[in-house]
Design an enzyme around this catalytic site. Sequence first.
Site, PDB file in Angstrom:
ATOM      1  N   CYS A   1     -11.840   4.101  -3.985  1.00  0.00           N
ATOM      2  CA  CYS A   1     -12.996   4.605  -3.233  1.00  0.00           C
ATOM      3  C   CYS A   1     -13.962   3.453  -2.946  1.00  0.00           C
ATOM      4  O   CYS A   1     -13.823   2.350  -3.493  1.00  0.00           O
ATOM      5  CB  CYS A   1     -13.684   5.728  -4.008  1.00  0.00           C
ATOM      6  SG  CYS A   1     -14.718   5.150  -5.375  1.00  0.00           S
TER       7      CYS A   1
ATOM      8  N   GLU B   1     -10.367   3.016 -11.804  1.00  0.00           N
ATOM      9  CA  GLU B   1     -10.555   1.586 -11.549  1.00  0.00           C
ATOM     10  C   GLU B   1     -11.776   1.059 -12.291  1.00  0.00           C
ATOM     11  O   GLU B   1     -11.741   0.025 -12.951  1.00  0.00           O
ATOM     12  CB  GLU B   1     -10.734   1.317 -10.048  1.00  0.00           C
ATOM     13  CG  GLU B   1      -9.562   1.731  -9.196  1.00  0.00           C
ATOM     14  CD  GLU B   1      -9.710   3.155  -8.642  1.00  0.00           C
ATOM     15  OE1 GLU B   1     -10.022   4.085  -9.412  1.00  0.00           O
ATOM     16  OE2 GLU B   1      -9.505   3.318  -7.435  1.00  0.00           O
TER      17      GLU B   1
HETATM   18 ZN    ZN Z   1     -13.501   4.880  -7.275  1.00  0.00          ZN
END
Ligand code: ZN
Length: 130
Positions: free
Chosen positions: A88, A57
């Site tokens: 995350c 990401e």
């Molecule tokens: Zn991450």
Amino acid sequence: MTEMDARLIEEAKKVREFAHSPYSKIKIGAAVLAQSGRIYRGCNIENAVYSLTNCAERTAIFSALAAGEEQLTALAIVSDTARPVPPCGACRQVMAEFHIQRVIMANLAGESKEMDLEELLPYSFDAQDL
Ligand code: ZN
């Protein structure tokens, strides 16, 4: 799911093949849509010093920013996991910094889930807190 969401998933699926993940063995791809209409891709890049690992990401977001994009709107994540994998905490905070509103998570089995960043990171820290 919109046609653009499906395209983001396809791009994330393609780029996950470039993941450098000899330690975790998990390959993740991400694609972020900029206001300009362009899509930027990223994969997870691990390091023997584990803490230097960068998630897919953030790789996608940083790639968009390095290309001069300022407005990012949506991001898709694709993994080969039992459930569509969520971002995350660190990536959620980076998404908040650049006001990415929608996150589409998908796996190779074809399952997908869409969430707003507000759902993923409620009561987030932002520049007003400085
Ligand atoms: Zn991450």
